[in-house]
Scaffold this motif. Sequence first.
Motif, PDB file in Angstrom:
ATOM      1  N   ARG A  65       0.853  -1.191   0.000  1.00  0.00           N
ATOM      2  CA  ARG A  65       0.000   0.000   0.000  1.00  0.00           C
ATOM      3  C   ARG A  65       0.888   1.240   0.000  1.00  0.00           C
ATOM      4  N   VAL A  66       0.668   2.127  -0.950  1.00  0.00           N
ATOM      5  CA  VAL A  66       1.402   3.393  -1.034  1.00  0.00           C
ATOM      6  C   VAL A  66       0.415   4.508  -0.716  1.00  0.00           C
ATOM      7  N   LYS A  67       0.793   5.380   0.213  1.00  0.00           N
ATOM      8  CA  LYS A  67      -0.119   6.437   0.658  1.00  0.00           C
ATOM      9  C   LYS A  67       0.609   7.775   0.669  1.00  0.00           C
ATOM     10  N   SER A  68      -0.011   8.789   0.095  1.00  0.00           N
ATOM     11  CA  SER A  68       0.614  10.108   0.041  1.00  0.00           C
ATOM     12  C   SER A  68       0.585  10.761   1.417  1.00  0.00           C
ATOM     13  N   GLY A  69       1.607  11.568   1.690  1.00  0.00           N
ATOM     14  CA  GLY A  69       1.653  12.303   2.945  1.00  0.00           C
ATOM     15  C   GLY A  69       1.023  13.671   2.786  1.00  0.00           C
ATOM     16  N   ALA A  70       1.260  14.543   3.770  1.00  0.00           N
ATOM     17  CA  ALA A  70       0.740  15.911   3.680  1.00  0.00           C
ATOM     18  C   ALA A  70       1.470  16.627   2.550  1.00  0.00           C
ATOM     19  N   GLY A  71       0.792  17.549   1.901  1.00  0.00           N
ATOM     20  CA  GLY A  71       1.470  18.289   0.841  1.00  0.00           C
ATOM     21  C   GLY A  71       0.685  18.388  -0.448  1.00  0.00           C
ATOM     22  N   GLY A  72      -0.569  17.952  -0.434  1.00  0.00           N
ATOM     23  CA  GLY A  72      -1.442  18.154  -1.576  1.00  0.00           C
ATOM     24  C   GLY A  72      -0.969  17.472  -2.847  1.00  0.00           C
ATOM     25  N   THR A  73      -1.063  18.188  -3.963  1.00  0.00           N
ATOM     26  CA  THR A  73      -0.789  17.629  -5.287  1.00  0.00           C
ATOM     27  C   THR A  73       0.625  17.069  -5.399  1.00  0.00           C
ATOM     28  N   GLU A  74       1.601  17.783  -4.852  1.00  0.00           N
ATOM     29  CA  GLU A  74       2.992  17.353  -4.941  1.00  0.00           C
ATOM     30  C   GLU A  74       3.178  15.980  -4.292  1.00  0.00           C
ATOM     31  N   SER A  75       2.608  15.808  -3.104  1.00  0.00           N
ATOM     32  CA  SER A  75       2.716  14.541  -2.391  1.00  0.00           C
ATOM     33  C   SER A  75       1.948  13.432  -3.102  1.00  0.00           C
ATOM     34  N   GLN A  76       0.793  13.768  -3.642  1.00  0.00           N
ATOM     35  CA  GLN A  76      -0.004  12.774  -4.361  1.00  0.00           C
ATOM     36  C   GLN A  76       0.699  12.316  -5.633  1.00  0.00           C
ATOM     37  N   ASP A  77       1.357  13.260  -6.314  1.00  0.00           N
ATOM     38  CA  ASP A  77       2.117  12.900  -7.501  1.00  0.00           C
ATOM     39  C   ASP A  77       3.265  11.954  -7.130  1.00  0.00           C
ATOM     40  N   TRP A  78       3.909  12.206  -5.993  1.00  0.00           N
ATOM     41  CA  TRP A  78       4.996  11.357  -5.518  1.00  0.00           C
ATOM     42  C   TRP A  78       4.494   9.955  -5.192  1.00  0.00           C
ATOM     43  N   ALA A  79       3.322   9.851  -4.565  1.00  0.00           N
ATOM     44  CA  ALA A  79       2.750   8.534  -4.272  1.00  0.00           C
ATOM     45  C   ALA A  79       2.457   7.780  -5.561  1.00  0.00           C
ATOM     46  N   GLY A  80       1.999   8.490  -6.582  1.00  0.00           N
ATOM     47  CA  GLY A  80       1.758   7.858  -7.872  1.00  0.00           C
ATOM     48  C   GLY A  80       3.048   7.374  -8.518  1.00  0.00           C
ATOM     49  N   ARG A 134      11.111   9.760   0.733  1.00  0.00           N
ATOM     50  CA  ARG A 134      11.147  11.227   0.660  1.00  0.00           C
ATOM     51  C   ARG A 134      11.616  11.693  -0.715  1.00  0.00           C
ATOM     52  N   LEU A 135      10.882  12.638  -1.273  1.00  0.00           N
ATOM     53  CA  LEU A 135      11.215  13.199  -2.580  1.00  0.00           C
ATOM     54  C   LEU A 135      11.603  14.668  -2.431  1.00  0.00           C
ATOM     55  N   VAL A 136      12.713  15.046  -3.064  1.00  0.00           N
ATOM     56  CA  VAL A 136      13.121  16.449  -3.133  1.00  0.00           C
ATOM     57  C   VAL A 136      13.302  16.795  -4.610  1.00  0.00           C
ATOM     58  N   ARG A 137      12.603  17.813  -5.071  1.00  0.00           N
ATOM     59  CA  ARG A 137      12.718  18.203  -6.482  1.00  0.00           C
ATOM     60  C   ARG A 137      12.163  19.611  -6.691  1.00  0.00           C
ATOM     61  N   VAL A 138      12.467  20.178  -7.839  1.00  0.00           N
ATOM     62  CA  VAL A 138      11.819  21.415  -8.270  1.00  0.00           C
ATOM     63  C   VAL A 138      10.439  21.014  -8.773  1.00  0.00           C
ATOM     64  N   SER A 139       9.414  21.481  -8.103  1.00  0.00           N
ATOM     65  CA  SER A 139       8.068  20.995  -8.381  1.00  0.00           C
ATOM     66  C   SER A 139       7.550  21.469  -9.733  1.00  0.00           C
ATOM     67  N   PRO A 140       7.019  20.530 -10.541  1.00  0.00           N
ATOM     68  CA  PRO A 140       6.390  20.931 -11.809  1.00  0.00           C
ATOM     69  C   PRO A 140       5.046  21.616 -11.589  1.00  0.00           C
ATOM     70  N   PHE A 141       4.572  21.578 -10.336  1.00  0.00           N
ATOM     71  CA  PHE A 141       3.284  22.201 -10.025  1.00  0.00           C
ATOM     72  C   PHE A 141       3.454  23.587  -9.392  1.00  0.00           C
ATOM     73  N   ARG A 147      11.900  24.460  -4.943  1.00  0.00           N
ATOM     74  CA  ARG A 147      12.128  23.066  -4.529  1.00  0.00           C
ATOM     75  C   ARG A 147      11.097  22.684  -3.478  1.00  0.00           C
ATOM     76  N   HIS A 148      10.574  21.477  -3.603  1.00  0.00           N
ATOM     77  CA  HIS A 148       9.609  20.971  -2.640  1.00  0.00           C
ATOM     78  C   HIS A 148      10.094  19.634  -2.079  1.00  0.00           C
ATOM     79  N   THR A 149       9.743  19.376  -0.848  1.00  0.00           N
ATOM     80  CA  THR A 149      10.010  18.086  -0.216  1.00  0.00           C
ATOM     81  C   THR A 149       8.673  17.402   0.050  1.00  0.00           C
ATOM     82  N   SER A 150       8.537  16.174  -0.419  1.00  0.00           N
ATOM     83  CA  SER A 150       7.288  15.424  -0.262  1.00  0.00           C
ATOM     84  C   SER A 150       7.578  14.069   0.363  1.00  0.00           C
ATOM     85  N   PHE A 151       6.571  13.529   1.032  1.00  0.00           N
ATOM     86  CA  PHE A 151       6.703  12.231   1.679  1.00  0.00           C
ATOM     87  C   PHE A 151       5.546  11.321   1.264  1.00  0.00           C
TER      88      PHE A 151
END
Length: 312
Positions: A65-80, A134-141, A147-151
């Motif tokens: 099971r993969v679940k996005s953390g807090a952070g809206g679209t950026e985090s959801q994109d990372w979970a995908g 954990r993802l660190v990148r320049v967000s396309p959104f 740069r955004h950090t997502s979990f």
Amino acid sequence: MRRIVEEYTALNSDAQGLMEMLEMADAEEREMLAEEQASIAARVDELYRETLFTMKHADTAAIVRVKSGAGGTESQDWAGMLSRMFMRWGERRGYKVELVDQQDGDQAGVLSSEFIIRGDKAYGMMAPEHGVHRLVRVSPFDSNNRRHTSFASVDVVAEVPEEEIDIHIPDSDLRRDVFRSQGAGGQGVNTTDSAVRLTHLPTGIAVASQVTRSQIKNHDIALQILKQRLYDIEIKKREAEEAKARGEQKKIEWGSQIRSYVLDKQYIKDHRTAVMKHNPDDVLDGDLDELMWAGLEWMAGKRVAEESADDE
């Protein structure tokens, strides 16, 4: 176990024979034996890897099971992205990957996805991926190119044989919701409320299935996965109690983050093993074996990361 012992015995015999031949061989004969040396070395590596599957049920399917953390679209994109990474890994190894449930994100990615990977030692290989990624990148959104950090969390449990699970869930402990399955559109879209979500009220664990067009079958699939998750919780609780009774100081197996994917600097770092990869595109396309084998060494207590400050 018999297969492993037989392979060890045969390998030991072959290695002894090769050593005897090398002792008597001249330079030309040694060169002719190089291929056999390489073959034995490869067999040693393969046998060593068998010793890394220290967890119970290593040879069963993996329920992921993969679940996005807090952070809206950026985090959801990372979970995908993570969901796709693990599915691609399974496909590259010739495993069967079955998507059980997926809740799409608001604009991109997924809120959560659940799938089963079936194949040789699927759970054993996937076990070290359990934890926070954990993802660190320049967000396309982000229009300002910040740069955004997502979990995102990855939960991995074994598909334990049904006869081993002695769990009865009273109807009063379950809430059952039905909803319309998400389809791809066109003739394949599901226009009936066949998807089922079961919520275990005492623990709050929710499991959904929309893999079939049958509400009854989806209910059965969701119930089986729920039992697997409850069984996993019970086993971990017993192991912790036994360790405490023996006075063992258990290492913290699942930390806040196990791995960082720093895309704008083109590297991935595993914080448990210190393995660094500088091909993030390949890793995100399922090239995970090196990271997984290192994680298995760490789980088996055969690898410890050197103390060092994180790059990010």
